[in-house]
Design a protein around this motif. Sequence first.
Motif, PDB file in Angstrom:
ATOM      1  N   PHE A   1       0.862  -1.181   0.000  1.00 24.94           N
ATOM      2  CA  PHE A   1       0.000   0.000   0.000  1.00 24.94           C
ATOM      3  C   PHE A   1       0.901   1.235   0.000  1.00 24.94           C
ATOM      4  N   ARG A   2       0.576   2.216  -0.819  1.00 29.62           N
ATOM      5  CA  ARG A   2       1.317   3.478  -0.822  1.00 29.62           C
ATOM      6  C   ARG A   2       0.447   4.551  -0.182  1.00 29.62           C
ATOM      7  N   ILE A   3       0.883   5.012   0.973  1.00 30.89           N
ATOM      8  CA  ILE A   3       0.220   6.119   1.659  1.00 30.89           C
ATOM      9  C   ILE A   3       1.165   7.306   1.603  1.00 30.89           C
ATOM     10  N   GLY A   4       0.764   8.351   0.907  1.00 36.38           N
ATOM     11  CA  GLY A   4       1.685   9.466   0.665  1.00 36.38           C
ATOM     12  C   GLY A   4       2.839   8.975  -0.177  1.00 36.38           C
ATOM     13  N   ASP A   5       4.058   9.139   0.325  1.00 35.55           N
ATOM     14  CA  ASP A   5       5.247   8.673  -0.395  1.00 35.55           C
ATOM     15  C   ASP A   5       5.887   7.471   0.301  1.00 35.55           C
ATOM     16  N   LYS A   6       5.126   6.799   1.162  1.00 39.13           N
ATOM     17  CA  LYS A   6       5.646   5.646   1.900  1.00 39.13           C
ATOM     18  C   LYS A   6       4.946   4.372   1.450  1.00 39.13           C
TER      19      LYS A   6
ATOM     20  N   ALA B   1      -7.226   6.358   4.952  1.00 42.08           N
ATOM     21  CA  ALA B   1      -6.283   7.008   4.036  1.00 42.08           C
ATOM     22  C   ALA B   1      -6.940   7.251   2.676  1.00 42.08           C
ATOM     23  N   ALA B   2      -7.753   6.283   2.235  1.00 46.24           N
ATOM     24  CA  ALA B   2      -8.449   6.447   0.958  1.00 46.24           C
ATOM     25  C   ALA B   2      -9.447   7.598   1.033  1.00 46.24           C
ATOM     26  N   LYS B   3     -10.184   7.692   2.135  1.00 46.44           N
ATOM     27  CA  LYS B   3     -11.158   8.767   2.307  1.00 46.44           C
ATOM     28  C   LYS B   3     -10.481  10.137   2.343  1.00 46.44           C
ATOM     29  N   ALA B   4      -9.273  10.178   2.909  1.00 43.02           N
ATOM     30  CA  ALA B   4      -8.547  11.445   3.038  1.00 43.02           C
ATOM     31  C   ALA B   4      -7.741  11.792   1.784  1.00 43.02           C
ATOM     32  N   GLY B   5      -7.755  10.906   0.795  1.00 47.90           N
ATOM     33  CA  GLY B   5      -6.986  11.148  -0.421  1.00 47.90           C
ATOM     34  C   GLY B   5      -5.508  10.854  -0.267  1.00 47.90           C
ATOM     35  N   GLU B   6      -5.128  10.152   0.809  1.00 45.25           N
ATOM     36  CA  GLU B   6      -3.714   9.855   1.069  1.00 45.25           C
ATOM     37  C   GLU B   6      -3.281   8.497   0.527  1.00 45.25           C
ATOM     38  N   LEU B   7      -4.247   7.615   0.229  1.00 43.26           N
ATOM     39  CA  LEU B   7      -3.917   6.309  -0.340  1.00 43.26           C
ATOM     40  C   LEU B   7      -3.703   6.477  -1.840  1.00 43.26           C
ATOM     41  N   LYS B   8      -2.473   6.355  -2.261  1.00 39.67           N
ATOM     42  CA  LYS B   8      -2.117   6.631  -3.650  1.00 39.67           C
ATOM     43  C   LYS B   8      -2.124   5.372  -4.521  1.00 39.67           C
TER      44      LYS B   8
ATOM     45  N   VAL C   1      -3.563  -2.442  -8.499  1.00 39.16           N
ATOM     46  CA  VAL C   1      -4.943  -2.518  -8.038  1.00 39.16           C
ATOM     47  C   VAL C   1      -5.612  -1.172  -8.311  1.00 39.16           C
ATOM     48  N   THR C   2      -6.765  -1.205  -8.967  1.00 41.28           N
ATOM     49  CA  THR C   2      -7.442   0.045  -9.308  1.00 41.28           C
ATOM     50  C   THR C   2      -8.488   0.457  -8.277  1.00 41.28           C
ATOM     51  N   GLY C   3      -8.957  -0.505  -7.479  1.00 44.34           N
ATOM     52  CA  GLY C   3      -9.972  -0.183  -6.492  1.00 44.34           C
ATOM     53  C   GLY C   3     -10.232  -1.342  -5.570  1.00 44.34           C
ATOM     54  N   PHE C   4     -10.933  -1.076  -4.457  1.00 43.84           N
ATOM     55  CA  PHE C   4     -11.248  -2.133  -3.501  1.00 43.84           C
ATOM     56  C   PHE C   4     -12.586  -1.855  -2.835  1.00 43.84           C
TER      57      PHE C   4
ATOM     58  N   GLU D   1     -16.939   1.264  -1.246  1.00 47.89           N
ATOM     59  CA  GLU D   1     -16.131   1.083  -2.447  1.00 47.89           C
ATOM     60  C   GLU D   1     -15.202   2.278  -2.641  1.00 47.89           C
ATOM     61  N   PHE D   2     -13.988   1.963  -3.090  1.00 48.15           N
ATOM     62  CA  PHE D   2     -12.980   3.006  -3.282  1.00 48.15           C
ATOM     63  C   PHE D   2     -12.283   2.802  -4.620  1.00 48.15           C
ATOM     64  N   THR D   3     -12.071   3.900  -5.330  1.00 52.70           N
ATOM     65  CA  THR D   3     -11.297   3.886  -6.565  1.00 52.70           C
ATOM     66  C   THR D   3     -10.005   4.641  -6.326  1.00 52.70           C
ATOM     67  N   LEU D   4      -8.894   4.041  -6.712  1.00 52.44           N
ATOM     68  CA  LEU D   4      -7.597   4.668  -6.473  1.00 52.44           C
ATOM     69  C   LEU D   4      -7.290   5.708  -7.551  1.00 52.44           C
ATOM     70  N   PRO D   5      -6.591   6.760  -7.173  1.00 55.12           N
ATOM     71  CA  PRO D   5      -6.293   7.825  -8.145  1.00 55.12           C
ATOM     72  C   PRO D   5      -5.235   7.393  -9.153  1.00 55.12           C
ATOM     73  N   LYS D   6      -5.191   8.074 -10.276  1.00 50.61           N
ATOM     74  CA  LYS D   6      -4.125   7.846 -11.248  1.00 50.61           C
ATOM     75  C   LYS D   6      -2.971   8.780 -10.900  1.00 50.61           C
ATOM     76  N   MET D   7      -1.818   8.181 -10.694  1.00 52.20           N
ATOM     77  CA  MET D   7      -0.646   8.942 -10.260  1.00 52.20           C
ATOM     78  C   MET D   7       0.272   9.234 -11.442  1.00 52.20           C
ATOM     79  N   GLU D   8       0.874  10.414 -11.415  1.00 49.95           N
ATOM     80  CA  GLU D   8       1.839  10.763 -12.463  1.00 49.95           C
ATOM     81  C   GLU D   8       3.081   9.895 -12.342  1.00 49.95           C
ATOM     82  N   VAL D   9       3.522   9.671 -11.103  1.00 48.44           N
ATOM     83  CA  VAL D   9       4.645   8.766 -10.839  1.00 48.44           C
ATOM     84  C   VAL D   9       4.115   7.616  -9.993  1.00 48.44           C
ATOM     85  N   GLU D  10       4.035   6.432 -10.579  1.00 46.43           N
ATOM     86  CA  GLU D  10       3.504   5.268  -9.875  1.00 46.43           C
ATOM     87  C   GLU D  10       4.647   4.411  -9.332  1.00 46.43           C
ATOM     88  N   TYR D  11       4.623   4.145  -8.038  1.00 43.39           N
ATOM     89  CA  TYR D  11       5.641   3.284  -7.446  1.00 43.39           C
ATOM     90  C   TYR D  11       5.574   1.872  -8.039  1.00 43.39           C
TER      91      TYR D  11
END
Length: 356
Positions: A240-245, A288-295, A309-312, A318-328
């Motif tokens: 799981f990526r929360i912020g940059d961790k 973290a997903a609700k706060a927009g911190e789950l990347k 994973v695109t969502g869970f 239900e949660f959809t994950l954002p599209k990141m410019e830099v994906e870990y």
Amino acid sequence: METQSLTIHVKKIEKSKIEQVDFNNLAFGKNYSDHMMYCDYIDGKWQTPQIVPYGPMEFSPSTKVFHYGQAVFEGMKAFKDDAGRVHLFRPEENFKRINKSSERLAIPEFPKDYFFESLETLLKLDHEWVKPGQGNSLYIRPFVIATEEGVAAAPSDAYRFMIITCPSQAYYNKPVKVLFAEKYSRSADGGVGYAKAAGNYGAQFYPTNIAKSKGYDQVIWTDAKTHQYLEEAGTMNIFFRIGDKLLTAPTSDRILDGVTRKSVIQLAKDNGIEVEVAPVEVERIKNAAKAGELKEIFGTGTAATIAKVTGFEHAGDEFTLPKMEVEYSELMKKYLQDIQYNRVEDKNNWLHPIEK
């Protein structure tokens, strides 16, 4: 045509079936290479390994593996670099883990020299099945089963260790949606969750089918006691990526010590990405997903490599994950595959070359 090496008896196939395979359209685990290895455990010792043409084998209906499930396996890959050289990726880890799994299921340890000489001989014979190019590999499946005839509930006194191989591409060719488990469990404290026991996978097919009927591809399993902590998916360890961790659960007697998982942890650290290995609470991820911190969420495994994973969904949320410019997930996949295909310096000494 038969030859004899120091420890392995080899019978080569008369005509290769490689021309029958469309390497541009491979379904995972459907096409098998020309040869396979087997080695029997009889009278308290492993016999001479045999490499023979791939094909069916005959077992009695009373063979113990059918009744008491003494079976463990591994998943490995061989890669071919641009110069045509074949490499295994971290095979020492797979060797150690299959014997760790075997010990838990009361199966005798397989000798290291038999394991590596068998692998190397097999890959030299079938090196044309290892295709170069991004995404291509030869998937390797070592496994061992109980072969004693008899239905008494006791450990077998005979076993067969085998290695089969199949050309492969990506296991997941698209991102996946997952369901967080609320009722069913993959494993429990004191059980066999850390072993690659065949029954671990058979037992999770039913709840996974339920998830698929709801439109999800995989289940992320939670702890058996409380279902409050996320552990691993059906075929993958989970990050799981929360912020940059990056956050991932620690291994235990419930969680498989994945080779790709530990490689990603090391590669992240090598590249300045913080990794937290700690219990992962369901509520922490949802908050973290609700706060927009789950990347990001992504899975790691030998077959899957890195699966995004695109969502869970959990408890109706239900949660959809954002599209990141830099994906870990993409960074980790690139770092990993650059090593596997021998495109960069192997600073961690993970590659095991197969000399022709």
